[in-house]
Scaffold this active site. Sequence first.
Site, PDB file in Angstrom:
ATOM      1  N   LYS A   2       0.868  -1.171   0.000  1.00  0.00           N
ATOM      2  CA  LYS A   2       0.000   0.000   0.000  1.00  0.00           C
ATOM      3  C   LYS A   2       0.910   1.227   0.000  1.00  0.00           C
ATOM      4  CE  LYS A   2      -3.892   1.981   2.600  1.00  0.00           C
ATOM      5  NZ  LYS A   2      -4.830   1.769   3.723  1.00  0.00           N
ATOM      6  N   SER A  34      -9.642   1.832   2.860  1.00  0.00           N
ATOM      7  CA  SER A  34      -8.766   2.592   2.009  1.00  0.00           C
ATOM      8  C   SER A  34      -7.730   1.768   1.253  1.00  0.00           C
ATOM      9  CB  SER A  34      -8.046   3.644   2.855  1.00  0.00           C
ATOM     10  OG  SER A  34      -7.205   3.017   3.803  1.00  0.00           O
ATOM     11  N   SER A  60      -9.948  -0.642   6.983  1.00  0.00           N
ATOM     12  CA  SER A  60      -9.334  -0.438   5.664  1.00  0.00           C
ATOM     13  C   SER A  60      -8.614  -1.633   5.053  1.00  0.00           C
ATOM     14  CB  SER A  60      -8.365   0.747   5.714  1.00  0.00           C
ATOM     15  OG  SER A  60      -9.080   1.956   5.717  1.00  0.00           O
TER      16      SER A  60
END
Lengths: 472, 95
Positions: free
Chosen positions: A63, A138, A162
């Site tokens: 990420k 996210s 997330s």
Amino acid sequence: MSALTLASLRAAGQNSPEPVERALAAAQAVAPLNALISLDAEGARRCTAATDAPLSGVPFVHKDLFCTRGLRTTCGSKMLADFVPPYDATIVERLAKAGAVTIGKANMDEFAMGSSNENSAFGPVCNPWDTTRVPGGSSGGSAALVAANVVAFATGSDTGGSVRQPAAFCGITGFKPTYGRVSRYGMVAYASSLDQAGVLARSAADCAEVLQVMAGHDPRDATSVERPVDDYRAALELGVRGLRIGVARPLFGAGVRDAMQATVHAALRELEAAGAVLVDVDLPSLPLSIPAYYVIAPAEASSNLSRYDGVRYGHRAENAKGLRDLYGRSRAEGFGTEVKRRILTGTYVLSSGYYDAYYRRAQQVRRLIADDFARAFAGVDLIAGPTTPDVAFRLGEKTADPLAMYAADINTVAVNLAGLPAISLPAGFIDGLPAGLQLIGRAFDEARLFAAGHALQSRSDWHLQLAPGAVR
Amino acid sequence: MAIETAQLHHLAHLARLDLPVAEEQRLAQDLNALLGLVAQLQDAAVDALTPMAHPHDVAASLRPDRVDEIDRSSELERIAPLMQGGLFLVPKVIE
């Protein structure tokens, strides 16, 4: 080609350049999903790892909020669009040492604030199951890349769901460890008392292998806990016979679609058939988790994001007429709407005259929620419910109504407030879209979550189903 | 209590965040909607509870008090928007 797993990669021959080349080609093939912010083909090809390293030669993505030395780390923000960190996050170091090969950095909601990946300065990500729908957020890029069969695993971070929510929306497995189990050093901070690094992969078994590498005390993170890491791989074989799973009624409460309730109950019956004992438990304060979270997280965010001032790194406004103008315009130009909303909210709840009414109050409610979990865990080993109230929604469906977006986090944020570990497991399909079963554990009881996840995945193949948009 | 434009300006000042006039109304609406949502916290029976700032009630671990950072100034200089002679440059503060 079937679903990529660590086992399938090993069967194909460890340490050959093939898995990395295949992943790079697959990443190009699914470029329309917009799941990657940076592709690092050159860096990936340069990697050489010892053949006996546990993840030797396994391609994956981080990420884009984990600092990677020499590789830009944007956090999905214009503020950090050109930020190239001079150091590696601890988990970046650990995964590299274990032989895993970073092929790039995954798209995400800006500064991890969002549940749909529509808040990225680099554009939204599409769900490989239906490209008109969101992948969740996210960690939306990470989830989409695993679901699209580009990589066998990806890193993510989970502040209010997330990792788990995008895993559920994309039909894969997502693991959020106990707060303090994984170092936050080098992970760009959003809400420091809630943030925890996690992993997204096909299966609980693969999450276990990756977390084994990521977990452990780090002296560079004062909130990382000094406690031995269990043997997660061994835990996979523990099974669920006699395990007491609390079916939390509020997690099946108002707003959870009927079809989701039925699908998750059916998955729980598989665990029951494997020997688990299902019992009802209550989490009476769960409805308060959304208001508490949306006070605490913005409060911490407003403090953490004060560091972006246009002076030391990140976006800087041009031709500033004084220092105040430099700060105000650099931040206005660098941050997107959702980030501004949360900074202003956090500033409000921490400001003089409102602190007690909002921030202190939310921290007391946080205690109430943690106490609910403690009471429930007195009688059960795990707590279960749907990860999300519904399947992935359409792109643009909730962008005009932030509160509707926040409300959909109802089943995930309480876990972060209490600092507990949880896993989202593929649990079936509703109208062709994946549904997720969430299991929540006691603090530092990651092993039992892996055992239960593996038991379910030994009896089902939902986690191995490939999305229509996956690379075959 | 509703946030009016004047209070929004005060928050924006505290947050060092310039707000374009065109965004003000929408942001005030959003903040007021959120305050409506979080108002339910006021009804919770939590007066006797100790606020929870952190998931674990343990003291943060300490490390030995010794210098172990290496000098990264040249690397930091490369990512700084404006730097000269080892100093970060900002617009003039004192005339």
